[in-house]
Design a protein around this motif. Structure first.
Motif, PDB file in Angstrom:
ATOM      1  N   UNK A 270      -5.780  -6.799  -1.293  1.00 53.89           N
ATOM      2  CA  UNK A 270      -6.896  -6.004  -0.773  1.00 53.89           C
ATOM      3  C   UNK A 270      -7.196  -4.959  -1.842  1.00 53.89           C
ATOM      4  N   UNK A 271      -8.206  -5.175  -2.631  1.00 55.28           N
ATOM      5  CA  UNK A 271      -8.412  -4.222  -3.715  1.00 55.28           C
ATOM      6  C   UNK A 271      -9.802  -4.235  -4.289  1.00 55.28           C
ATOM      7  N   UNK A 272     -10.029  -5.075  -5.288  1.00 56.67           N
ATOM      8  CA  UNK A 272     -11.303  -5.063  -5.988  1.00 56.67           C
ATOM      9  C   UNK A 272     -12.439  -5.360  -5.016  1.00 56.67           C
ATOM     10  N   UNK A 273     -13.466  -4.524  -5.050  1.00 59.30           N
ATOM     11  CA  UNK A 273     -14.598  -4.677  -4.152  1.00 59.30           C
ATOM     12  C   UNK A 273     -14.563  -3.761  -2.948  1.00 59.30           C
ATOM     13  N   UNK A 274     -13.375  -3.185  -2.643  1.00 58.47           N
ATOM     14  CA  UNK A 274     -13.283  -2.279  -1.498  1.00 58.47           C
ATOM     15  C   UNK A 274     -12.766  -0.900  -1.899  1.00 58.47           C
ATOM     16  N   UNK A 275     -12.142  -0.794  -3.054  1.00 57.96           N
ATOM     17  CA  UNK A 275     -11.584   0.465  -3.540  1.00 57.96           C
ATOM     18  C   UNK A 275     -11.982   0.612  -5.007  1.00 57.96           C
ATOM     19  N   UNK A 276     -12.313   1.811  -5.429  1.00 60.10           N
ATOM     20  CA  UNK A 276     -12.629   2.034  -6.840  1.00 60.10           C
ATOM     21  C   UNK A 276     -11.357   1.848  -7.661  1.00 60.10           C
ATOM     22  N   UNK A 277     -11.410   0.962  -8.644  1.00 58.01           N
ATOM     23  CA  UNK A 277     -10.248   0.662  -9.482  1.00 58.01           C
ATOM     24  C   UNK A 277     -10.644   0.758 -10.944  1.00 58.01           C
ATOM     25  N   UNK A 278      -9.953   1.617 -11.667  1.00 57.53           N
ATOM     26  CA  UNK A 278     -10.141   1.778 -13.106  1.00 57.53           C
ATOM     27  C   UNK A 278      -8.793   1.502 -13.765  1.00 57.53           C
ATOM     28  N   UNK A 279      -8.604   0.285 -14.235  1.00 57.43           N
ATOM     29  CA  UNK A 279      -7.298  -0.106 -14.760  1.00 57.43           C
ATOM     30  C   UNK A 279      -6.971   0.569 -16.090  1.00 57.43           C
ATOM     31  N   UNK A 280      -7.978   0.953 -16.846  1.00 56.47           N
ATOM     32  CA  UNK A 280      -7.702   1.684 -18.087  1.00 56.47           C
ATOM     33  C   UNK A 280      -7.093   3.044 -17.770  1.00 56.47           C
ATOM     34  N   UNK A 281      -7.565   3.658 -16.703  1.00 57.99           N
ATOM     35  CA  UNK A 281      -7.031   4.962 -16.306  1.00 57.99           C
ATOM     36  C   UNK A 281      -5.666   4.817 -15.639  1.00 57.99           C
ATOM     37  N   UNK A 282      -5.539   3.843 -14.746  1.00 59.62           N
ATOM     38  CA  UNK A 282      -4.269   3.654 -14.016  1.00 59.62           C
ATOM     39  C   UNK A 282      -3.200   3.046 -14.921  1.00 59.62           C
TER      40      UNK A 282
END
Length: 454
Positions: free
Chosen positions: A212-224
């Protein structure tokens, strides 16, 4: 409805105006988008387009056209996640991604290595850990960190840090930590960014299960900057099943020796390398990427729909920022409506961080006698059922939902009380949550009357 969807005017609001663009039965209330997702008619047409291309000229499409389309979809999802294209490939689902990581890791012969995870781990991933322990007997152990939700994110962070300190003190070496973006049961947002940072500081590999992730929560993998990340695209990104993005930064790609299953793209170590017949020439210069481009003959058309879906979400739905924001608002207000109807409460902490996603859990006024946490008593007037009735009650509620009301809402026990997990989605409105509240109230009344015993 097909290609002309892309030129339609942006809907003023989500709800019935968008429902007609999906394939759902008009009489079906799909309040469980979070389990299997669904996709609009436009993406269905794109899926059929790719499948038709594959059948009209199989060899030309699979050998020459498909690789170019796949690269384009990989670039689209990489841009969405803010990472380089060559760090992203596709796998059928998040479970496959988690398996790929765990089955590729090599554990130290001293037996001190450890896999750590929270007790909210998805069942399939938990069983994967069980298998890894069985496969590597004596080389690796596992440690489960218990959580008592609804707690604050800081409590979770403190519990994670405490567990690491405790395990190290016992001579263990936490090697990899598995944790979610949004957990499955209950469906709550997890502080994955902070836990990833702790893993980095402690020298532990971070494996984020973003089913449950991409498309429902803002995700910035470069930052995380996690060590491994996998997220289903077929749940919240409106992509056909099954498709998940699998992200591995360049620094860790050498650890992922093989796709699952091993196929043409595998490059053995020099001492094991043999000349093998390979009818499919490498499609990509990056050896790691090339491993995942062709993993046996299956219908990978959903992978090609990722770029189309991202474009559709931008041009028809207004883009990711709007979707994430409005679905979170819908879930929160919808949960409040359902809780009010049934006499329950929204499952959240004081900070309100658990509901920063597109799903919401409602504590139902129904608990197991002698099992449920008495703390619920001051918040929800709980109707008690006997322990031996638990399975009967659960089956009764599901049967009434599916057969009596033509819907499905995940109902599960947590700390001795039943929770209902509901998903917001662009084809829903608050009227759907009002309907759900009335349905659940009717079924709960039937349980109180003993209907489940008949």
């Amino acid at each position: 409805m097909g290609e002309n969807n892309m030129t339609e005017t942006l809907p003023a609001e989500f709800g019935k105006s968008l429902a007609s663009q999906f394939q759902l039965d008009p009489s079906y209330h799909n309040l469980n988008h979070g389990s299997f997702g669904t996709y609009p008619l436009h993406i269905r047409d794109r899926l059929h387009h790719y499948q038709l291309l594959s059948e009209t000229q199989p060899d030309i499409f699979i050998r020459y056209t498909y690789p170019k389309l796949l690269a384009s979809s990989r670039a689209a999802i990489a841009s969405l996640l803010n990472v380089p294209t060559d760090t992203c490939v596709f796998v059928p689902n998040a479970t496959t991604g988690v398996n790929t990581v765990l089955r590729n890791l090599v554990f130290n012969s001293d037996g001190k290595d450890q896999i750590i995870f929270l007790d909210t781990i998805y069942g399939g991933c938990g069983k994967t850990v069980d298998y890894i322990l069985e496969l590597n007997q004596g080389l690796v152990s596992a440690h489960t960190i218990p959580l008592a939700y609804p707690c604050s994110d800081q409590v979770v962070i403190d519990a994670f840090l405490s567990a690491i300190k405790e395990q190290k003190a016992q001579g263990k070496r936490p090697k990899v930590a598995i944790f979610d973006v949004v957990t499955s049961q209950p469906g709550i947002r997890f502080p994955f960014e902070a836990i990833t940072e702790i893993c980095r500081q402690e020298g532990i590999l971070s494996l984020i299960d973003g089913a449950q992730g991409v498309g429902m929560v803002h995700i910035d993998l470069s930052a995380t900057d996690p060590d491994f990340f996998v997220s289903n695209c077929h749940k919240w990104l409106h992509v056909p099943r099954g498709c998940a993005v699998f992200y591995v930064p360049e620094r860790n790609q050498h650890l992922m020796r093989s796709s699952l299953p091993t196929s043409h793209g595998f490059v053995a170590l020099p001492e094991f390398r043999q000349k093998r017949l390979n009818e499919l020439q490498p499609w990509d210069k990056n050896e790691w990427v090339n491993q995942f481009n062709f993993v046996g003959t299956v219908d990978n058309s959903p992978y090609l729909c990722v770029e189309d879906s991202i474009k559709w979400r931008k041009e028809v739905l207004g883009g990711e920022e709007r979707i994430v924001r409005e679905l979170m608002e819908m879930a929160r207000e919808g949960g409040r409506i359902v809780a009010e109807r049934v006499g329950g409460k929204v499952f959240d902490n004081e900070e309100g961080t658990l509901t920063r996603c597109s799903m919401v859990n409602v504590v139902l006024p129904l608990g197991v006698k002698g099992v449920y946490d008495e703390g619920w008593g001051s918040q929800v007037e709980v109707w008690e059922v006997e322990q031996e009735e638990t399975e009967i009650v659960g089956r009764f509620i599901v049967k009434r939902l599916t057969e009596g009301f033509k819907t499905f809402i995940p109902i599960f026990l947590y700390k001795g009380v039943w929770l209902a997990r509901l998903s917001a989605q662009v084809y829903l409105s608050l009227e759907d949550f009002e309907w759900a509240g009335e349905v659940l109230k009717e079924i709960l009344d039937e349980v109180r009357k003993g209907e489940h015993k008949k």
